[in-house]
Design a protein around this motif. Structure first.
Motif, short mmCIF file in Angstrom:
data_model
loop_
_atom_site.label_atom_id
_atom_site.label_comp_id
_atom_site.label_asym_id
_atom_site.label_seq_id
_atom_site.Cartn_x
_atom_site.Cartn_y
_atom_site.Cartn_z
N GLU A 164 0.92 -1.05 0.02
CA GLU A 164 0.05 -0.01 -0.05
C GLU A 164 0.91 1.15 0.04
O GLU A 164 0.40 2.33 0.04
N LEU A 165 2.14 1.22 0.08
CA LEU A 165 3.07 2.25 -0.16
C LEU A 165 2.90 3.00 -1.14
O LEU A 165 2.43 2.54 -2.36
N HIS A 166 3.17 4.18 -1.01
CA HIS A 166 3.29 5.26 -2.24
C HIS A 166 4.17 4.61 -3.43
O HIS A 166 5.20 4.22 -3.18
N CYS A 167 3.71 4.89 -4.49
CA CYS A 167 4.57 4.53 -5.92
C CYS A 167 5.94 5.15 -5.87
O CYS A 167 7.07 4.69 -6.17
N SER A 168 5.85 6.28 -5.11
CA SER A 168 7.28 7.23 -5.10
C SER A 168 8.41 6.40 -4.35
O SER A 168 9.44 6.55 -4.37
N ILE A 169 7.76 5.59 -3.23
CA ILE A 169 8.57 4.96 -2.35
C ILE A 169 8.85 3.68 -2.73
O ILE A 169 9.94 3.24 -2.87
N GLY A 185 -5.57 -9.99 3.03
CA GLY A 185 -5.25 -8.83 2.31
C GLY A 185 -5.32 -8.91 1.02
O GLY A 185 -4.48 -8.41 0.14
N PHE A 186 -5.87 -9.97 0.42
CA PHE A 186 -6.11 -10.12 -1.21
C PHE A 186 -7.00 -9.45 -1.85
O PHE A 186 -7.38 -9.69 -3.06
N GLU A 187 -7.94 -8.56 -1.02
CA GLU A 187 -9.07 -8.22 -1.70
C GLU A 187 -8.84 -7.15 -2.73
O GLU A 187 -9.55 -7.25 -3.76
N SER A 188 -7.84 -6.49 -2.54
CA SER A 188 -7.48 -5.36 -3.64
C SER A 188 -6.60 -5.86 -4.64
O SER A 188 -5.99 -5.02 -5.58
N LEU A 189 -6.03 -7.10 -4.74
CA LEU A 189 -5.10 -7.33 -5.58
C LEU A 189 -5.66 -7.73 -6.93
O LEU A 189 -6.91 -8.52 -6.79
N GLN A 190 -5.23 -7.53 -7.93
CA GLN A 190 -5.67 -7.94 -9.22
C GLN A 190 -4.60 -8.82 -10.02
O GLN A 190 -3.70 -8.40 -10.32
N CYS A 191 -4.98 -10.11 -9.97
CA CYS A 191 -3.92 -11.17 -10.59
C CYS A 191 -4.77 -11.64 -11.68
O CYS A 191 -5.75 -12.44 -11.42
N LYS A 192 -4.50 -11.49 -13.04
CA LYS A 192 -4.97 -11.81 -14.09
C LYS A 192 -4.88 -13.42 -14.45
O LYS A 192 -5.84 -14.12 -15.07
N ASP A 193 -3.59 -14.01 -13.84
CA ASP A 193 -3.55 -15.35 -14.03
C ASP A 193 -2.98 -16.12 -12.81
O ASP A 193 -1.85 -16.19 -12.95
N PRO A 194 -3.95 -16.12 -11.93
CA PRO A 194 -3.52 -16.67 -10.64
C PRO A 194 -2.81 -18.18 -10.64
O PRO A 194 -1.83 -18.44 -10.00
#
Length: 1227
Positions: A171-176, A325-334
């Protein structure tokens, strides 16, 4: 003041690898490299040399080392959060300020160091100073003891709060998170890099502290006070450890998913799941810690936890807990991701506690999850494509290198592929690389299978192999491990499950691709396990196929499969008798059909597919056989003798090329076997020399029996031959040399000599075949030695003879009458010219040839590159060598040898004469034969060689067509004769002077040649350019001092006088001016007057002056007269002067009576040139005058006397005296 000892720098995550990491894969400051993990697992002091003083500096303040955490726990953790917050603010400030990078790096590094040092202190404090809570005695405890008893719960609260404060990594910012992309060699890092790695340190140190806390308080449950009350649950140190572990691994999985989205399936194994080595180290730390805790007390291993998380990712069930913690994860090919990450995590098990890589380390497997993934990968409902399946199986194959998998997983895969054997398993977008091509040769089939069975897999396996081949790699690897550990039951079970799928109906359903896959599978099994058992099963299964239902391409594939097994037999040193017999019988039947249907193009083409498959297979068998003792001769049957007569063009070239390979391989192997085993070579082949030689003889006999009769029948063919025919004949010759006993009876008792006579020395064999054949053998020392022991066989002379013929006939296959060519070598063809050049180079290395050039003192090195010039130089060398001999026996022997070199040379050139072309060929033979006549004049003058000379004259110079006025000679032939006629004339004139037996006949022949070709090459008008090109001029003007040149001049003068200067009455002969111009040109070039010129030519010239009034004739005749008179005058006496006087005296007597004025006019001209000559003729002139007057009977002829007086007036005193005498007579 006492200075406190500074504590060592605590371990931390770092991507900045140093040069002193001792071969580790991690930084020297890492938790692995510093031994931090090892001390943790062994329950040792986390930092034994630090925190020994009474006070310790934490966050810039001094604290009592042994009580600080008990007394100020919340304060210290609050200060920790402040430092973290300060570093976070520093990150925001640095985003727009690049001018103070060094200062920012230093400040951020200092803040991170303070934070990690505090957490390191917490670990040390718990290990050293925290005591388990004591039982209360009447409820009286010291206030410090009360605080100390609350410390574990307080630590759990603070650690939980700390994890909530920093949050999830993903969840860290992309700059980090972008700090992961900073290259390791960087010297200065931005604050974001320090903050990101501090988060990693905190996540890991929280686990370390909780683990040490649990180790310090065994059997006790530490509850969290604050968070436990808030959540109304039992929140403990153990549950916090488990929850934090899950969250941390979820974060790491999330990072891996983000990386996986950018990974192509073909690059799955080369692209790792971690963005930097710090994440890699964190994975290793988690693996080591969780598996260690499992061994002690905790039930869950690293793999079991990973499996839960991956199952959750795969299932996405409604029961998924939010903490995962997988609710927000988007995996196209698990599914692909699960394969990918498990494969890379499995490799991390090879790292030990110190960060060193142990490749042979026993690795904990995750077989349960792999089996589940395999089922998902091949489930038709999931719709896994070939491009994904390849990646999945490639991961599975990689896992096989780490784990020992059981039979069930492989069986699941086999169940899938056994149902899809006819599939090509291609990826459309991959292009040609993705096509499942059927192997074209048995060797390529076996090499493919061996690559599947190899320990090292191709790095480009994804593109080079389909999923079925990767499955075979998996099967091979698992079977090899089973065989190495002697688990024969595994092999028997697997074999049974595989072949149970191949019943009769299934075998008949197999397409060509299916058969290819069937053979690949069987070859894998045969390579690793029982070869003969597998081959027996394959033969049994293929026997159920009905021949009528098998296409030609399928049958060819089956043959290739059989040959692949043969190659495997040979590799394992097994006899191939049984399988070879089966193949051989099938080949014989096909060859018989091929011969019967040789005129049916379609059927023949289909049959050739099978025959070429067999030929390629046999060739590969011999090429790969280190020793020919495994019944290879069974493959060389009479089918070849049946198919060869029906072969044409490319088919014949294929068979001959194959035959050369077999002959060469047999010769090489037999030579090695004949030399015996080398010292130190005591392998299995060294024990079988006698058996091997017997097999060699059997192979040789089969070759002679089934191939040589056809080869022998083709040697006389007049159609253009394939070069392979000569190559093969040469190979058979060497076979006869090595194994003479195997040659057929018609070549015995000297098979090598018979072969040379058949293919090298027979004048009826095509010259191109002879040239290529001999080029292979000339420099073979063994062959030369063999002929040195054969009496009455002039080996080298016969080779030279064949070389003569090959050069003379180099244009014989060119059509006559073709358009004019500027380069004869282009006509012959570049290939044959190169072949002749090579043959010439080899011939010039023969001892006889070298000896000839040596005696003649001629350097032959300059002419080797041009065969024609080389032949001429050799002819000259032979002639020069003969001329240097002194004794009669030497000369006689040399004549014999020279005639051996030539052979029946007239037969070689007759085809050109018969075809009357081509022009290049005629030019060549007339030039070379002319050089021969000239250079070998001494040889041809002998009685032994004169018959050859007469044949040369009769065939080349005086053929019947020359004497047939109505036919004449072809233009090309006349052109060739014109170019080389001087050579013949010079040689023949020399021979005429030398010959003692046939001199008169030779002179007659020489005269005939001059008579026939003088007029043919004489131009109609006496232009300077036309006369100057006459071919007889170079011969006549070559040298005036040699007897042969004088003889040629005399013969020429006689022939011209008799045939071209004879008047018919007073009518002059045709082309008289041209004849006179030729005579004058000879006189001008030679600058010398011979008796024959005066005796034979001058009378005719004088007659021309009398009878011909044509100005050109007058002019030429006068010039000739002048040249002759002046020439005689310069020689001042001798025979020419006497003869000149005699000619003029006769001329005066013949013509004064009738042509007195012409005679006196001519004499006036002569008087100007030579007064003494005319003065000496005065008596003759006076006598002729009186005789004329007497015959006329009219008395004195006043007109004649006046003309005579005018002549005498030019003759000084002698003339005046004669005038007085005449006047006195008058008076």
């Amino acid at each position: 003041m006492e200075v406190e000892m500074e504590n060592s720098r605590p371990p931390c995550f770092s991507c900045a690898l140093d040069s002193q990491n001792g071969g580790r894969h991690f930084s020297g400051e890492s938790y692995l490299a510093t031994g931090s993990l090892k001390r943790l697992l062994l329950r040792l002091d986390p930092s034994p040399t630090d925190y020994e003083d009474d006070t310790v500096e934490i966050f810039g303040f001094q604290w009592v080392t042994e009580t600080a955490l008990v007394e100020s726990c919340r304060l210290l953790f609050g200060l920790l959060r402040q430092k973290i917050h300060k570093l976070e603010n520093l990150v925001q400030m640095s985003s727009s300020d690049f001018s103070h990078a060094a200062n920012l790096h230093s400040e951020a590094d200092n803040l991170r160091h303070q934070c990690t040092e505090f957490l390191q202190y917490v670990k040390v404090f718990i290990f050293r100073f925290l005591e388990p809570p004591k039982a209360e005695d009447d409820g009286l405890l010291h206030p410090y003891e009360e605080l100390e008893a609350q410390l574990p719960s307080m630590l759990v609260d603070e650690l939980h709060a700390l994890t909530l404060h920093i949050g999830h990594l993903h969840e860290l910012h992309c700059s980090i998170l972008g700090a992961f992309t900073i290259q390791p060699p960087a010297k200065l890092f931005p604050p974001s890099w320090h903050l990101l790695h501090l988060y990693l340190d905190i996540h890991w140190l929280v686990l370390e502290i909780l683990h040490i806390l649990g180790e310090k308080m065994p059997g006790q449950i530490v509850y969290a006070h604050q968070f436990g009350n808030q959540t109304e649950g039992s929140f403990t140190s153990t549950s916090l450890f488990d929850a934090h572990c899950v969250n941390l691994i979820c974060d790491l999985i999330s990072m891996s998913i983000n990386k996986h989205t950018k990974v192509r399936p073909s690059e799955a194994l080369t692209n790792h799941h971690y963005p930097c080595t710090c994440i890699k180290e964190l994975w290793v730390l988690l693996i080591q810690l969780l598996d260690h805790r499992n061994k002690v007390s905790h039930p869950e291993t690293f793999w079991s936890l990973m499996n839960k998380l991956l199952n959750n990712l795969l299932e996405r069930s409604s029961s998924t807990e939010g903490r995962l913690g997988f609710e927000s994860l988007q995996c196209k090919d698990p599914l692909s991701f699960s394969w990918w990450i498990i494969t890379h995590l499995a490799s991390l098990y090879q790292f030990d506690r110190n960060g060193y890589l142990e490749e042979k380390k026993q690795v904990e497997s995750n077989e349960v999850m792999v089996e589940k993934l395999v089922k998902r990968s091949i489930d038709t409902q999931t719709g896994v494509l070939e491009e994904q399946l390849r990646m999945h199986l490639q991961c599975f194959l990689n896992l096989c290198s780490f784990w020992n998998l059981n039979l069930s997983t492989v069986t699941i895969l086999w169940e899938y592929y056994s149902k899809n054997l006819n599939s090509s398993f291609t990826i459309p977008w991959l292009g040609l690389k993705g096509l499942a091509n059927v192997n074209k040769t048995p060797l390529s089939m076996l090499e493919l299978v061996k690559s599947c069975c190899g320990d090292q897999q191709c790095p480009d396996l994804y593109k080079s192999s389909n999923s079925y081949l990767i499955f075979l790699c998996i099967l091979a690897k698992i079977l090899k491990k089973a065989m190495e550990t002697s688990e024969m039951h595994f092999w028997k079970q697997m074999k049974g499950r595989i072949y149970s799928k191949f019943h009769q109906k299934r075998m008949q359903e197999l397409t060509e691709v299916g058969l290819q896959n069937f053979f690949n599978l069987s070859l894998v099994l045969a390579t690793i396990a029982g070869t003969e058992d597998i081959v027996g099963r394959v033969l049994s299964l293929l026997s159920v196929l009905r021949p009528s239902s098998i296409s030609t391409s399928q049958k060819a594939l089956i043959w290739r499969g059989y040959f692949a097994f043969l190659l495997l037999y040979i590799e394992k040193n097994l006899d191939i008798h049984v399988l070879a017999e089966k193949l051989s019988n099938a080949f014989c039947e096909t060859a018989r059909e091929f011969l019967v249907n040789k005129n049916d193009y379609t059927q023949k083409q289909n049959l050739w597919i099978l025959l070429s498959t067999y030929i390629d297979g046999v060739q590969e068998v011999f090429e790969t056989s280190s020793c020919i003792h495994l019944s290879q001769e069974k493959l060389l049957n009479d089918g070849f003798s049946m198919m060869l007569p029906a072969c044409r063009g490319a088919e014949l070239n294929t068979v001959l090329n194959f035959l050369q390979v077999v002959l060469a391989r047999l010769g090489s192997v037999h030579k090695c076997a004949s030399q015996g085993p080398q010292r130190g070579n005591m392998g299995p082949n060294a024990q079988l020399p006698l058996v091997a030689k017997e097999h060699h003889l059997a192979v040789a006999s089969a070759l002679w029996r089934n191939f040589f009769p056809y080869l022998k029948s083709q040697r006389m063919s007049q159609t253009p031959h394939s070069p392979q025919l000569a190559d093969t004949a040469a190979a058979f010759t060497l076979l006869a040399l090595d194994m003479p006993s195997t040659a057929p009876p018609d070549l015995q008792p000297q098979p090598v000599l018979s072969m040379m006579q058949l293919f090298g020395w027979d004048d009826m064999v095509w010259h191109q075949l002879v040239s290529r054949y001999l080029s292979h053998l000339i420099q073979n020392s063994s062959l030369s030695e063999a002929f040195s022991g054969v009496s009455h066989t002039p080996y080298e002379a016969l080779i030279v003879r064949s070389w003569f013929r090959c050069i003379l006939q180099m244009f014989i296959d060119q059509p006559s009458g073709a358009l004019a060519r500027t380069d004869g070598e282009q006509t012959v063809g570049k290939v044959y010219m190169e072949q002749l050049t090579e043959m010439t180079r080899l011939v010039f290395k023969l001892s006889e040839v070298e000896n000839v050039f040596s005696k003649a003192h001629i350097d032959e090195s300059f002419v080797r590159q041009d065969p024609k010039n080389a032949l001429v130089q050799f002819i000259k060398a032979v002639g020069k060598t003969y001329g240097s001999l002194q004794t009669l026996p030497e000369k006689s022997a040399m004549v014999t040898k020279a005639l051996e070199y030539l052979g029946d040379v007239i037969t070689y050139v007759k085809p050109y004469l018969k075809k009357k072309g081509p022009a290049e060929g005629l030019q060549l033979i007339y030039w070379i034969m002319g050089c021969l006549v000239k250079s070998w004049a001494l040889i041809l003058a002998t009685s032994k060689a004169q018959p050859l000379l007469f044949r040369i004259i009769d065939c080349l110079l005086l053929p019947h067509a020359v004497f047939q006025q109505d036919k004449g000679l072809p233009t090309d032939m006349l052109s060739a004769i014109q170019e080389s006629l001087p050579l013949y004339l010079q040689g023949l004139s020399f021979i005429c002077c030398q010959s003692q037996t046939q001199g008169a006949y030779l002179n007659q022949q020489l005269g005939s040649i001059i008579q026939q070709y003088f007029g043919r090459f004489l131009p109609p008008s006496p232009s300077a350019s036309g006369i100057g090109q006459h071919p007889m001029l170079p011969a006549l003007c070559h040298s005036t001092n040699t007897p042969q040149t004088l003889h040629l001049r005399k013969t020429t003068a006689h022939t011209i006088n008799e045939n071209y200067l004879q008047f018919k009455g007073n009518a002059p002969p045709p082309r008289l001016a041209s004849v006179l111009a030729f005579i004058l040109e000879v006189l001008l070039r030679t600058k010398n007057i011979e008796v024959c010129d005066i005796e034979l030519l001058l009378p005719a010239v004088l007659k021309c002056l009398v009878f011909v009034n044509e100005p050109q004739v007058k002019k030429l005749s006068t010039e000739i007269l002048q040249y002759i008179v002046e020439g005689c005058q310069m020689r001042s006496g001798g025979e020419p002067a006497t003869q000149l006087t005699s000619v003029f005296r006769q001329f005066i007597q013949d013509y004064t009576t009738v042509y007195d004025h012409q005679v006196f006019s001519i004499l006036e001209t002569v008087a100007i040139l030579d007064q003494m000559l005319v003065i000496s003729l005065i008596p003759t002139i006076t006598e002729s005058l009186k005789d004329s007057e007497h015959k006329q009977g009219l008395g004195r002829n006043t007109a004649q006397r006046e003309a005579y007086k005018r002549l005498l007036s030019h003759l000084t005193a002698a003339g005046q005296n004669e005038i007085l005498k005449l006047e006195n007579e008058t008076s």
